[in-house]
Design a protein around this motif. Sequence first.
Motif, PDB file in Angstrom:
ATOM      1  N   VAL A 151      36.475 -60.587 -22.350  1.00 60.99           N
ATOM      2  CA  VAL A 151      35.173 -60.861 -21.762  1.00 60.99           C
ATOM      3  C   VAL A 151      34.440 -61.874 -22.640  1.00 60.99           C
ATOM      4  CG1 VAL A 151      32.982 -59.851 -21.043  1.00 60.99           C
ATOM      5  CG2 VAL A 151      35.104 -58.526 -20.805  1.00 60.99           C
ATOM      6  N   PRO A 152      34.114 -63.045 -22.094  1.00 64.71           N
ATOM      7  CA  PRO A 152      33.384 -64.038 -22.889  1.00 64.71           C
ATOM      8  C   PRO A 152      32.091 -63.443 -23.443  1.00 64.71           C
ATOM      9  CG  PRO A 152      34.140 -65.009 -20.832  1.00 64.71           C
ATOM     10  CD  PRO A 152      34.381 -63.520 -20.735  1.00 64.71           C
ATOM     11  N   GLY A 153      31.825 -63.730 -24.725  1.00 60.37           N
ATOM     12  CA  GLY A 153      30.598 -63.249 -25.357  1.00 60.37           C
ATOM     13  C   GLY A 153      30.714 -61.862 -25.970  1.00 60.37           C
ATOM     14  N   GLN A 154      31.846 -61.165 -25.765  1.00 61.66           N
ATOM     15  CA  GLN A 154      32.056 -59.848 -26.362  1.00 61.66           C
ATOM     16  C   GLN A 154      33.162 -59.947 -27.410  1.00 61.66           C
ATOM     17  OE1 GLN A 154      32.799 -56.732 -23.554  1.00 61.66           O
ATOM     18  NE2 GLN A 154      30.847 -56.974 -22.521  1.00 61.66           N
ATOM     19  N   TRP A 155      32.975 -59.221 -28.515  1.00 62.02           N
ATOM     20  CA  TRP A 155      33.977 -59.215 -29.566  1.00 62.02           C
ATOM     21  C   TRP A 155      35.213 -58.452 -29.119  1.00 62.02           C
ATOM     22  CZ3 TRP A 155      33.730 -62.481 -33.387  1.00 62.02           C
ATOM     23  CH2 TRP A 155      32.489 -62.957 -33.810  1.00 62.02           C
ATOM     24  N   THR A 156      36.362 -58.896 -29.587  1.00 63.21           N
ATOM     25  CA  THR A 156      37.639 -58.262 -29.301  1.00 63.21           C
ATOM     26  C   THR A 156      38.280 -57.872 -30.624  1.00 63.21           C
ATOM     27  OG1 THR A 156      37.952 -59.636 -27.345  1.00 63.21           O
ATOM     28  CG2 THR A 156      39.927 -58.635 -28.280  1.00 63.21           C
ATOM     29  N   ASP A 157      38.772 -56.638 -30.722  1.00 62.68           N
ATOM     30  CA  ASP A 157      39.485 -56.200 -31.921  1.00 62.68           C
ATOM     31  C   ASP A 157      40.964 -56.523 -31.751  1.00 62.68           C
ATOM     32  OD1 ASP A 157      37.294 -55.113 -33.256  1.00 62.68           O
ATOM     33  OD2 ASP A 157      37.509 -53.197 -32.217  1.00 62.68           O
ATOM     34  N   CYS A 158      41.544 -57.174 -32.744  1.00 54.36           N
ATOM     35  CA  CYS A 158      42.969 -57.489 -32.728  1.00 54.36           C
ATOM     36  C   CYS A 158      43.558 -57.041 -34.060  1.00 54.36           C
ATOM     37  CB  CYS A 158      43.180 -58.984 -32.530  1.00 54.36           C
ATOM     38  SG  CYS A 158      44.927 -59.444 -32.492  1.00 54.36           S
ATOM     39  N   GLU A 159      44.604 -56.234 -33.994  1.00 56.13           N
ATOM     40  CA  GLU A 159      45.268 -55.744 -35.194  1.00 56.13           C
ATOM     41  C   GLU A 159      46.734 -56.156 -35.135  1.00 56.13           C
ATOM     42  OE1 GLU A 159      46.569 -51.517 -37.250  1.00 56.13           O
ATOM     43  OE2 GLU A 159      45.185 -51.496 -35.581  1.00 56.13           O
ATOM     44  N   ILE A 160      47.213 -56.771 -36.211  1.00 59.71           N
ATOM     45  CA  ILE A 160      48.620 -57.146 -36.318  1.00 59.71           C
ATOM     46  C   ILE A 160      49.181 -56.375 -37.503  1.00 59.71           C
ATOM     47  CG2 ILE A 160      50.283 -59.004 -36.651  1.00 59.71           C
ATOM     48  CD1 ILE A 160      48.070 -60.924 -35.599  1.00 59.71           C
ATOM     49  N   GLU A 161      50.150 -55.532 -37.226  1.00 59.09           N
ATOM     50  CA  GLU A 161      50.774 -54.715 -38.273  1.00 59.09           C
ATOM     51  C   GLU A 161      52.203 -55.205 -38.497  1.00 59.09           C
ATOM     52  OE1 GLU A 161      52.119 -50.079 -39.037  1.00 59.09           O
ATOM     53  OE2 GLU A 161      50.783 -50.542 -37.373  1.00 59.09           O
ATOM     54  N   VAL A 162      52.520 -55.479 -39.752  1.00 56.77           N
ATOM     55  CA  VAL A 162      53.860 -55.927 -40.111  1.00 56.77           C
ATOM     56  C   VAL A 162      54.400 -54.975 -41.170  1.00 56.77           C
ATOM     57  CG1 VAL A 162      55.263 -57.819 -41.024  1.00 56.77           C
ATOM     58  CG2 VAL A 162      53.222 -58.329 -39.678  1.00 56.77           C
ATOM     59  N   ARG A 163      55.511 -54.346 -40.848  1.00 56.17           N
ATOM     60  CA  ARG A 163      56.194 -53.454 -41.791  1.00 56.17           C
ATOM     61  C   ARG A 163      57.650 -53.888 -41.837  1.00 56.17           C
ATOM     62  NH1 ARG A 163      53.330 -48.808 -43.327  1.00 56.17           N
ATOM     63  NH2 ARG A 163      51.426 -48.533 -42.118  1.00 56.17           N
TER      64      ARG A 163
END
Length: 88
Positions: A22-34
Motif C-alpha cells: 500500500v503506497p504510503g504505508q510501511w512494509t516489514d521485510c525480513e531476510i533470514e540467512v542460515r
Amino acid sequence: MYDIEVGAGAGQQAYNRAAPLVPGQWTDCEIEVRGNSYTVRVNGLQTTTFSNQDPGRGKAAADDPHSGFIGLQAHTGRVAFRNIFIKV
C-alpha cells in the motif's frame, strides 16, 4: 529474490506472493540467512525460501573479503528505509 528462478528444483525458490503493498504505508521485510538457506518474510508472512546452490553467492568474509553486498534498492524507484538491523 532477484535472479533466482521460481520452482521446486535445486537452487530455485519456492515463492508465494505477498499481499499488495500500500503506497504510503510501511512494509516489514525480513531476510533470514542460515548457512545456504534463505527465507524472506513480508509483513510476517513467508514469501520465499531457497537453498543457495551458487558457490559465488554469499561467501563468508573469511573466504572472500569483498563479499557482503546488501542491496536494499539497487534499481530505480522512490523508496524509503527505516529501522534496518543486521544480526550476525
